[in-house]
Motif scaffolding. Sequence first.
Motif, PDB file in Angstrom:
ATOM      1  N   VAL A  91       0.846  -1.190   0.000  1.00 13.23           N
ATOM      2  CA  VAL A  91       0.000   0.000   0.000  1.00 13.23           C
ATOM      3  C   VAL A  91       0.882   1.242   0.000  1.00 13.23           C
ATOM      4  N   VAL A  92       0.644   2.120  -0.977  1.00 18.30           N
ATOM      5  CA  VAL A  92       1.394   3.370  -1.114  1.00 18.30           C
ATOM      6  C   VAL A  92       0.394   4.518  -1.054  1.00 18.30           C
ATOM      7  N   GLY A  93       0.534   5.382  -0.046  1.00 21.96           N
ATOM      8  CA  GLY A  93      -0.405   6.493   0.103  1.00 21.96           C
ATOM      9  C   GLY A  93       0.302   7.829   0.171  1.00 21.96           C
ATOM     10  N   VAL A  94      -0.242   8.829  -0.521  1.00 17.97           N
ATOM     11  CA  VAL A  94       0.334  10.170  -0.485  1.00 17.97           C
ATOM     12  C   VAL A  94      -0.597  11.125   0.254  1.00 17.97           C
ATOM     13  N   SER A  95      -0.009  11.966   1.119  1.00 21.96           N
ATOM     14  CA  SER A  95      -0.733  13.003   1.836  1.00 21.96           C
ATOM     15  C   SER A  95      -1.921  12.397   2.598  1.00 21.96           C
ATOM     16  N   MET A  96      -3.159  12.827   2.340  1.00 15.98           N
ATOM     17  CA  MET A  96      -4.305  12.202   3.000  1.00 15.98           C
ATOM     18  C   MET A  96      -4.342  10.710   2.723  1.00 15.98           C
ATOM     19  N   GLY A  97      -3.910  10.307   1.529  1.00 12.04           N
ATOM     20  CA  GLY A  97      -3.849   8.887   1.205  1.00 12.04           C
ATOM     21  C   GLY A  97      -2.898   8.134   2.116  1.00 12.04           C
ATOM     22  N   GLY A  98      -1.840   8.802   2.574  1.00 14.39           N
ATOM     23  CA  GLY A  98      -0.930   8.197   3.535  1.00 14.39           C
ATOM     24  C   GLY A  98      -1.579   8.031   4.895  1.00 14.39           C
ATOM     25  N   MET A  99      -2.476   8.954   5.243  1.00 10.81           N
ATOM     26  CA  MET A  99      -3.237   8.832   6.489  1.00 10.81           C
ATOM     27  C   MET A  99      -4.199   7.650   6.417  1.00 10.81           C
ATOM     28  N   ILE A 100      -4.922   7.576   5.297  1.00  5.94           N
ATOM     29  CA  ILE A 100      -5.833   6.453   5.077  1.00  5.94           C
ATOM     30  C   ILE A 100      -5.058   5.138   5.133  1.00  5.94           C
ATOM     31  N   SER A 101      -3.890   5.132   4.519  1.00  2.00           N
ATOM     32  CA  SER A 101      -3.084   3.914   4.448  1.00  2.00           C
ATOM     33  C   SER A 101      -2.600   3.472   5.824  1.00  2.00           C
ATOM     34  N   GLN A 102      -2.315   4.425   6.707  1.00  2.00           N
ATOM     35  CA  GLN A 102      -1.932   4.056   8.072  1.00  2.00           C
ATOM     36  C   GLN A 102      -3.058   3.300   8.764  1.00  2.00           C
ATOM     37  N   ILE A 103      -4.290   3.744   8.563  1.00  2.00           N
ATOM     38  CA  ILE A 103      -5.426   3.062   9.177  1.00  2.00           C
ATOM     39  C   ILE A 103      -5.632   1.691   8.555  1.00  2.00           C
ATOM     40  N   VAL A 104      -5.460   1.602   7.224  1.00  2.00           N
ATOM     41  CA  VAL A 104      -5.561   0.298   6.566  1.00  2.00           C
ATOM     42  C   VAL A 104      -4.543  -0.662   7.174  1.00  2.00           C
ATOM     43  N   ALA A 105      -3.294  -0.208   7.312  1.00  2.00           N
ATOM     44  CA  ALA A 105      -2.228  -1.074   7.824  1.00  2.00           C
ATOM     45  C   ALA A 105      -2.444  -1.443   9.284  1.00  2.00           C
ATOM     46  N   ALA A 106      -3.097  -0.568  10.053  1.00  2.00           N
ATOM     47  CA  ALA A 106      -3.334  -0.840  11.473  1.00  2.00           C
ATOM     48  C   ALA A 106      -4.539  -1.751  11.685  1.00  2.00           C
ATOM     49  N   GLU A 107      -5.633  -1.463  10.978  1.00  2.00           N
ATOM     50  CA  GLU A 107      -6.881  -2.197  11.220  1.00  2.00           C
ATOM     51  C   GLU A 107      -7.024  -3.433  10.343  1.00  2.00           C
ATOM     52  N   HIS A 108      -6.261  -3.486   9.264  1.00  2.00           N
ATOM     53  CA  HIS A 108      -6.367  -4.607   8.321  1.00  2.00           C
ATOM     54  C   HIS A 108      -4.962  -5.090   7.965  1.00  2.00           C
ATOM     55  N   GLY A 109      -4.140  -5.258   8.986  1.00  2.00           N
ATOM     56  CA  GLY A 109      -2.736  -5.564   8.780  1.00  2.00           C
ATOM     57  C   GLY A 109      -2.478  -6.824   7.976  1.00  2.00           C
ATOM     58  N   HIS A 110      -3.389  -7.800   8.073  1.00  2.00           N
ATOM     59  CA  HIS A 110      -3.201  -9.054   7.327  1.00  2.00           C
ATOM     60  C   HIS A 110      -3.365  -8.861   5.825  1.00  2.00           C
ATOM     61  N   ARG A 111      -3.870  -7.693   5.403  1.00  2.00           N
ATOM     62  CA  ARG A 111      -4.044  -7.411   3.973  1.00  2.00           C
ATOM     63  C   ARG A 111      -2.875  -6.611   3.396  1.00  2.00           C
ATOM     64  N   VAL A 112      -1.957  -6.167   4.276  1.00  2.00           N
ATOM     65  CA  VAL A 112      -0.911  -5.223   3.860  1.00  2.00           C
ATOM     66  C   VAL A 112       0.465  -5.882   3.912  1.00  2.00           C
ATOM     67  N   LYS A 113       1.096  -6.048   2.745  1.00  4.84           N
ATOM     68  CA  LYS A 113       2.453  -6.602   2.679  1.00  4.84           C
ATOM     69  C   LYS A 113       3.475  -5.572   3.149  1.00  4.84           C
ATOM     70  N   SER A 114       3.286  -4.341   2.719  1.00  5.36           N
ATOM     71  CA  SER A 114       4.175  -3.257   3.126  1.00  5.36           C
ATOM     72  C   SER A 114       3.402  -1.953   3.034  1.00  5.36           C
ATOM     73  N   LEU A 115       3.918  -0.948   3.726  1.00  2.00           N
ATOM     74  CA  LEU A 115       3.324   0.387   3.705  1.00  2.00           C
ATOM     75  C   LEU A 115       4.371   1.392   3.268  1.00  2.00           C
ATOM     76  N   THR A 116       3.975   2.281   2.359  1.00  3.78           N
ATOM     77  CA  THR A 116       4.785   3.459   2.035  1.00  3.78           C
ATOM     78  C   THR A 116       3.920   4.687   2.259  1.00  3.78           C
ATOM     79  N   ALA A 117       4.336   5.532   3.200  1.00  4.73           N
ATOM     80  CA  ALA A 117       3.629   6.786   3.483  1.00  4.73           C
ATOM     81  C   ALA A 117       4.477   7.927   2.927  1.00  4.73           C
ATOM     82  N   TRP A 118       3.865   8.703   2.059  1.00  5.19           N
ATOM     83  CA  TRP A 118       4.612   9.688   1.264  1.00  5.19           C
ATOM     84  C   TRP A 118       3.984  11.062   1.493  1.00  5.19           C
ATOM     85  N   MET A 119       4.793  12.015   1.921  1.00  4.05           N
ATOM     86  CA  MET A 119       4.369  13.392   2.257  1.00  4.05           C
ATOM     87  C   MET A 119       3.093  13.383   3.094  1.00  4.05           C
TER      88      MET A 119
END
Length: 305
Positions: free
Chosen positions: A114-142
Amino acid sequence: MPQLTANNIKIEVDDHGDPSNPAVLLVMGLAAQMTLWPPAFIEHLVGQGYRVIAFDNRDVGLSEKLHTKRAIKPQYMAIASLLGLKRLAPYRLNDMALDAVGVLDALDIEQAHVVGVSMGGMISQIVAAEHGHRVKSLTAWMSSTNNPKLPKADPSITKAVLNARTSAQNQNELVDQTAELWKLIGTKDSGTDPEVLRERVAASLERCNYPAGIRRQIAAIMATGDLREWTNKISAPTLVIHGSADPLVPHQAGQDIAANINGARFELLEGMGHDVPPSHLPRINDLITDHLRTVEQKAASSQAA
């Protein structure tokens, strides 16, 4: 690709590359359509052997607009959030995270980078926290944790973002105002030709111009508030990328993401602003593909053992 139903909402999706390859889910930022992902970035990931899925968030682009849900003005929403009146927001970033997971469900993708930019990076943090089994890796950008103690953007920058698209009298003025906003928050000497930028802005606004949706997304950010309760739970291998010259989300916000995730790697790109500039894209391509490749290789080694 036709629209998908994700989290009971119609979401516009673009799917690139071989469906049998490891998936990368791209999550865009506030008011930004998936067309803002540089084609060269997507092409690079596909060329490196990844399936790349981009989508329009709810209330933007060609995805479903929640016309019946109204959001109060951002300045009032800020006061409401401080008073704990978060229910005044039509939805929160958690709901948008469920949209992202719903896209994976609709495409029968069990796990994705999961790669998220700006607000997308915020959304991606929640995805990785609440649905961690679906996330291989996280990239939070700006992006940011929305930690209230973090440095804020200059008030003039915040005002320009909140007032974007509100005073234009015609399409030309709208394009000019939006292009000026990108120049204000973007990378200086970014390598983007000003006329090309204007053409991209015009094409984006022709595809969708929906200020009511932007207000609802702003309300979602404010109502969700400090993300550290989620960020602290992330176990996926994490890369954080931020520009040293980001005037909208100061780089300390990216550092705070990395500080709240065990083992996260932080990369500060000198001179980069709040955009995806051609001048920095080769370095960004290398950072992200190296991150994804390392995760894939570790997973393969673990399975072999």
